[in-house]
Write a protein that holds these residues in place. Structure first.
Motif, PDB file in Angstrom:
ATOM      1  N   ILE A   1      52.970 -12.066 -31.245  1.00  0.00           N
ATOM      2  CA  ILE A   1      52.403 -12.125 -32.597  1.00  0.00           C
ATOM      3  C   ILE A   1      53.439 -12.664 -33.574  1.00  0.00           C
ATOM      4  O   ILE A   1      53.129 -13.484 -34.448  1.00  0.00           O
ATOM      5  CB  ILE A   1      51.902 -10.727 -33.014  1.00  0.00           C
ATOM      6  CG1 ILE A   1      50.641 -10.375 -32.227  1.00  0.00           C
ATOM      7  CG2 ILE A   1      51.634 -10.662 -34.514  1.00  0.00           C
ATOM      8  CD1 ILE A   1      50.233  -8.927 -32.341  1.00  0.00           C
ATOM      9  N   ALA A   2      54.686 -12.221 -33.428  1.00  0.00           N
ATOM     10  CA  ALA A   2      55.745 -12.678 -34.324  1.00  0.00           C
ATOM     11  C   ALA A   2      55.962 -14.184 -34.184  1.00  0.00           C
ATOM     12  O   ALA A   2      56.119 -14.898 -35.183  1.00  0.00           O
ATOM     13  CB  ALA A   2      57.035 -11.928 -34.025  1.00  0.00           C
ATOM     14  N   LEU A   3      55.953 -14.682 -32.956  1.00  0.00           N
ATOM     15  CA  LEU A   3      56.123 -16.120 -32.738  1.00  0.00           C
ATOM     16  C   LEU A   3      54.916 -16.892 -33.275  1.00  0.00           C
ATOM     17  O   LEU A   3      55.065 -17.960 -33.882  1.00  0.00           O
ATOM     18  CB  LEU A   3      56.318 -16.411 -31.251  1.00  0.00           C
ATOM     19  CG  LEU A   3      57.659 -15.949 -30.651  1.00  0.00           C
ATOM     20  CD1 LEU A   3      57.606 -16.025 -29.126  1.00  0.00           C
ATOM     21  CD2 LEU A   3      58.815 -16.806 -31.182  1.00  0.00           C
ATOM     22  N   SER A   4      53.729 -16.349 -33.068  1.00  0.00           N
ATOM     23  CA  SER A   4      52.517 -17.027 -33.530  1.00  0.00           C
ATOM     24  C   SER A   4      52.445 -17.109 -35.051  1.00  0.00           C
ATOM     25  O   SER A   4      51.849 -18.036 -35.597  1.00  0.00           O
ATOM     26  CB  SER A   4      51.267 -16.306 -32.996  1.00  0.00           C
ATOM     27  OG  SER A   4      51.214 -16.347 -31.593  1.00  0.00           O
ATOM     28  N   ALA A   5      53.034 -16.135 -35.738  1.00  0.00           N
ATOM     29  CA  ALA A   5      53.001 -16.150 -37.206  1.00  0.00           C
ATOM     30  C   ALA A   5      53.731 -17.355 -37.770  1.00  0.00           C
ATOM     31  O   ALA A   5      53.376 -17.861 -38.839  1.00  0.00           O
ATOM     32  CB  ALA A   5      53.614 -14.862 -37.753  1.00  0.00           C
ATOM     33  N   ALA A   6      54.774 -17.821 -37.075  1.00  0.00           N
ATOM     34  CA  ALA A   6      55.500 -19.041 -37.449  1.00  0.00           C
ATOM     35  C   ALA A   6      55.993 -19.012 -38.891  1.00  0.00           C
ATOM     36  O   ALA A   6      55.906 -20.004 -39.611  1.00  0.00           O
ATOM     37  CB  ALA A   6      54.614 -20.275 -37.215  1.00  0.00           C
ATOM     38  N   VAL A   7      56.545 -17.866 -39.301  1.00  0.00           N
ATOM     39  CA  VAL A   7      57.098 -17.779 -40.659  1.00  0.00           C
ATOM     40  C   VAL A   7      58.594 -18.064 -40.667  1.00  0.00           C
ATOM     41  O   VAL A   7      59.198 -18.196 -41.739  1.00  0.00           O
ATOM     42  CB  VAL A   7      56.826 -16.395 -41.287  1.00  0.00           C
ATOM     43  CG1 VAL A   7      55.330 -16.139 -41.389  1.00  0.00           C
ATOM     44  CG2 VAL A   7      57.513 -15.280 -40.515  1.00  0.00           C
ATOM     45  N   GLY A   8      59.202 -18.132 -39.502  1.00  0.00           N
ATOM     46  CA  GLY A   8      60.634 -18.370 -39.393  1.00  0.00           C
ATOM     47  C   GLY A   8      61.122 -17.911 -38.037  1.00  0.00           C
ATOM     48  O   GLY A   8      60.328 -17.590 -37.144  1.00  0.00           O
ATOM     49  N   PRO A   9      62.437 -17.842 -37.837  1.00  0.00           N
ATOM     50  CA  PRO A   9      62.985 -17.419 -36.545  1.00  0.00           C
ATOM     51  C   PRO A   9      62.558 -15.998 -36.192  1.00  0.00           C
ATOM     52  O   PRO A   9      62.357 -15.163 -37.068  1.00  0.00           O
ATOM     53  CB  PRO A   9      64.501 -17.497 -36.752  1.00  0.00           C
ATOM     54  CG  PRO A   9      64.702 -18.319 -37.981  1.00  0.00           C
ATOM     55  CD  PRO A   9      63.492 -18.147 -38.824  1.00  0.00           C
ATOM     56  N   VAL A  10      62.419 -15.760 -34.889  1.00  0.00           N
ATOM     57  CA  VAL A  10      62.093 -14.414 -34.393  1.00  0.00           C
ATOM     58  C   VAL A  10      63.293 -13.888 -33.622  1.00  0.00           C
ATOM     59  O   VAL A  10      63.838 -14.556 -32.750  1.00  0.00           O
ATOM     60  CB  VAL A  10      60.849 -14.435 -33.486  1.00  0.00           C
ATOM     61  CG1 VAL A  10      60.595 -13.050 -32.889  1.00  0.00           C
ATOM     62  CG2 VAL A  10      59.629 -14.912 -34.274  1.00  0.00           C
ATOM     63  N   GLU A  11      63.697 -12.677 -33.956  1.00  0.00           N
ATOM     64  CA  GLU A  11      64.867 -12.039 -33.341  1.00  0.00           C
ATOM     65  C   GLU A  11      64.467 -10.677 -32.786  1.00  0.00           C
ATOM     66  O   GLU A  11      63.783  -9.908 -33.465  1.00  0.00           O
ATOM     67  CB  GLU A  11      65.968 -11.887 -34.389  1.00  0.00           C
ATOM     68  CG  GLU A  11      67.187 -11.108 -33.946  1.00  0.00           C
ATOM     69  CD  GLU A  11      68.170 -10.898 -35.088  1.00  0.00           C
ATOM     70  OE1 GLU A  11      68.766  -9.796 -35.154  1.00  0.00           O
ATOM     71  OE2 GLU A  11      68.348 -11.812 -35.922  1.00  0.00           O
ATOM     72  N   LEU A  12      64.891 -10.385 -31.577  1.00  0.00           N
ATOM     73  CA  LEU A  12      64.697  -9.063 -30.995  1.00  0.00           C
ATOM     74  C   LEU A  12      66.009  -8.302 -31.110  1.00  0.00           C
ATOM     75  O   LEU A  12      67.013  -8.674 -30.498  1.00  0.00           O
ATOM     76  CB  LEU A  12      64.269  -9.182 -29.527  1.00  0.00           C
ATOM     77  CG  LEU A  12      64.081  -7.863 -28.768  1.00  0.00           C
ATOM     78  CD1 LEU A  12      63.029  -6.989 -29.436  1.00  0.00           C
ATOM     79  CD2 LEU A  12      63.708  -8.123 -27.312  1.00  0.00           C
ATOM     80  N   CYS A  13      65.998  -7.252 -31.907  1.00  0.00           N
ATOM     81  CA  CYS A  13      67.181  -6.432 -32.144  1.00  0.00           C
ATOM     82  C   CYS A  13      67.094  -5.234 -31.199  1.00  0.00           C
ATOM     83  O   CYS A  13      66.237  -4.363 -31.367  1.00  0.00           O
ATOM     84  CB  CYS A  13      67.229  -6.006 -33.609  1.00  0.00           C
ATOM     85  SG  CYS A  13      68.852  -5.449 -34.171  1.00  0.00           S
ATOM     86  N   MET A  14      67.982  -5.178 -30.213  1.00  0.00           N
ATOM     87  CA  MET A  14      67.765  -4.390 -29.013  1.00  0.00           C
ATOM     88  C   MET A  14      68.656  -3.149 -28.917  1.00  0.00           C
ATOM     89  O   MET A  14      69.795  -3.149 -29.356  1.00  0.00           O
ATOM     90  CB  MET A  14      68.005  -5.284 -27.794  1.00  0.00           C
ATOM     91  CG  MET A  14      67.205  -6.572 -27.844  1.00  0.00           C
ATOM     92  SD  MET A  14      67.813  -7.859 -26.717  1.00  0.00           S
ATOM     93  CE  MET A  14      67.069  -7.342 -25.187  1.00  0.00           C
ATOM     94  N   SER A  15      68.090  -2.130 -28.294  1.00  0.00           N
ATOM     95  CA  SER A  15      68.848  -0.930 -27.928  1.00  0.00           C
ATOM     96  C   SER A  15      68.404  -0.515 -26.525  1.00  0.00           C
ATOM     97  O   SER A  15      67.202  -0.295 -26.300  1.00  0.00           O
ATOM     98  CB  SER A  15      68.584   0.207 -28.910  1.00  0.00           C
ATOM     99  OG  SER A  15      69.256   1.377 -28.497  1.00  0.00           O
TER     100      SER A  15
ATOM    101  N   ALA B   1      48.353 -13.194 -39.192  1.00  0.00           N
ATOM    102  CA  ALA B   1      47.927 -13.330 -40.587  1.00  0.00           C
ATOM    103  C   ALA B   1      48.605 -12.302 -41.479  1.00  0.00           C
ATOM    104  O   ALA B   1      49.012 -12.609 -42.610  1.00  0.00           O
ATOM    105  CB  ALA B   1      46.411 -13.201 -40.690  1.00  0.00           C
ATOM    106  N   LEU B   2      48.746 -11.061 -41.004  1.00  0.00           N
ATOM    107  CA  LEU B   2      49.418 -10.027 -41.795  1.00  0.00           C
ATOM    108  C   LEU B   2      50.893 -10.364 -41.997  1.00  0.00           C
ATOM    109  O   LEU B   2      51.443 -10.168 -43.091  1.00  0.00           O
ATOM    110  CB  LEU B   2      49.296  -8.671 -41.102  1.00  0.00           C
ATOM    111  CG  LEU B   2      48.166  -7.744 -41.535  1.00  0.00           C
ATOM    112  CD1 LEU B   2      48.189  -6.468 -40.694  1.00  0.00           C
ATOM    113  CD2 LEU B   2      48.263  -7.403 -43.019  1.00  0.00           C
ATOM    114  N   LEU B   3      51.540 -10.860 -40.954  1.00  0.00           N
ATOM    115  CA  LEU B   3      52.949 -11.237 -41.075  1.00  0.00           C
ATOM    116  C   LEU B   3      53.115 -12.411 -42.033  1.00  0.00           C
ATOM    117  O   LEU B   3      54.056 -12.452 -42.829  1.00  0.00           O
ATOM    118  CB  LEU B   3      53.521 -11.574 -39.701  1.00  0.00           C
ATOM    119  CG  LEU B   3      53.574 -10.411 -38.703  1.00  0.00           C
ATOM    120  CD1 LEU B   3      54.108 -10.898 -37.362  1.00  0.00           C
ATOM    121  CD2 LEU B   3      54.423  -9.273 -39.225  1.00  0.00           C
ATOM    122  N   GLN B   4      52.194 -13.362 -41.974  1.00  0.00           N
ATOM    123  CA  GLN B   4      52.234 -14.495 -42.903  1.00  0.00           C
ATOM    124  C   GLN B   4      52.041 -14.032 -44.338  1.00  0.00           C
ATOM    125  O   GLN B   4      52.734 -14.488 -45.259  1.00  0.00           O
ATOM    126  CB  GLN B   4      51.162 -15.509 -42.513  1.00  0.00           C
ATOM    127  CG  GLN B   4      51.453 -16.234 -41.208  1.00  0.00           C
ATOM    128  CD  GLN B   4      50.232 -16.916 -40.626  1.00  0.00           C
ATOM    129  OE1 GLN B   4      49.137 -16.854 -41.199  1.00  0.00           O
ATOM    130  NE2 GLN B   4      50.397 -17.564 -39.487  1.00  0.00           N
TER     131      GLN B   4
END
Length: 208
Positions: A50-64, A121-124
């Motif tokens: 969903i984050a990639l599909s929103a295409a609002v900018g780079p997508v980063e996974l901040c991991m633990s 759409a919500l992320l956009q």
């Protein structure tokens, strides 16, 4: 009145490795340890898609734990997703550090992987509203929030917060108001944390 403006925004997804017995532990009574971990893995993948599909900018996974930890072996992550380490400290300290780092270059939207109601759409919409506000938030029905967006560091929002309680969103909004920040609050969403929350799972995640 100031209108919303689309801006390039980094989407940072906070996630723990979906390990049995360590992921979605409050769902173990309903799903078992393996079932809870399977759901966590699918929700992670869905959130990244969903984050990639929103295409609002780079997508980063901040991991633990850290991206090179064996806990992540076998977890499929799209090559377009950038990887980072959450670092040390409580949730507030880790989120504040991510905001401090990212906003040196661009605005940030922080999300978790627990909300099946998030859509491109919500992320956009959140990214667009961040163009006209200092902070954007999507509150959760349990009193927390599923998304927080900022254009500059604001450690006061994160410090000494009673995380995992029903007061998180309310206290956060009170602090933002006291700081004179312009805040946009979007539609309430549902997190999947407790067995009763499983009613809000979409059909494709119901029978894993």
């Amino acid at each position: 009145m100031k209108t919303a403006t689309k801006i390039n925004t980094r989407l940072v997804v906070f996630a723990k490795a979906p390990q049995a017995g360590k992921a979605k532990t409050r769902l173990i009574p309903a799903l078992g340890a393996a079932g809870a971990a399977t759901l966590a893995r699918h929700m992670l993948g869905r959130t990244l898609d969903i984050a990639l599909s929103a295409a609002v900018g780079p997508v980063e996974l901040c991991m633990s734990p850290t991206p090179d930890d064996a806990a992540w072996l076998g977890i499929a992550i799209d090559s377009a997703v950038q990887l980072s380490d959450q670092g040390q400290g409580d949730l507030g300290q880790r989120m504040a550090c991510a905001v401090q780092r990212v906003t040196q270059l661009e605005p940030v939207l922080l999300i978790g992987t627990d909300c099946p109601g998030l859509t491109p759409a919500l992320l956009q919409q959140a990214a667009e509203q961040l163009g006209a506000h200092d902070v954007v938030m999507l509150p959760a029905s349990d009193g927390g929030y599923v998304l927080l967006g900022l254009k500059s560091p604001c450690p006061e929002i994160f410090s000494a917060m009673p995380w995992s309680t029903a007061a998180v969103a309310e206290i956060s909004l009170q602090r933002m108001k006291a700081l004179g920040l312009r805040v946009w609050v979007g539609p309430m969403q549902h997190d999947i944390d407790e067995p009763a929350d499983l009613d809000h799972l979409p059909p494709e995640l119901m029978n894993l």
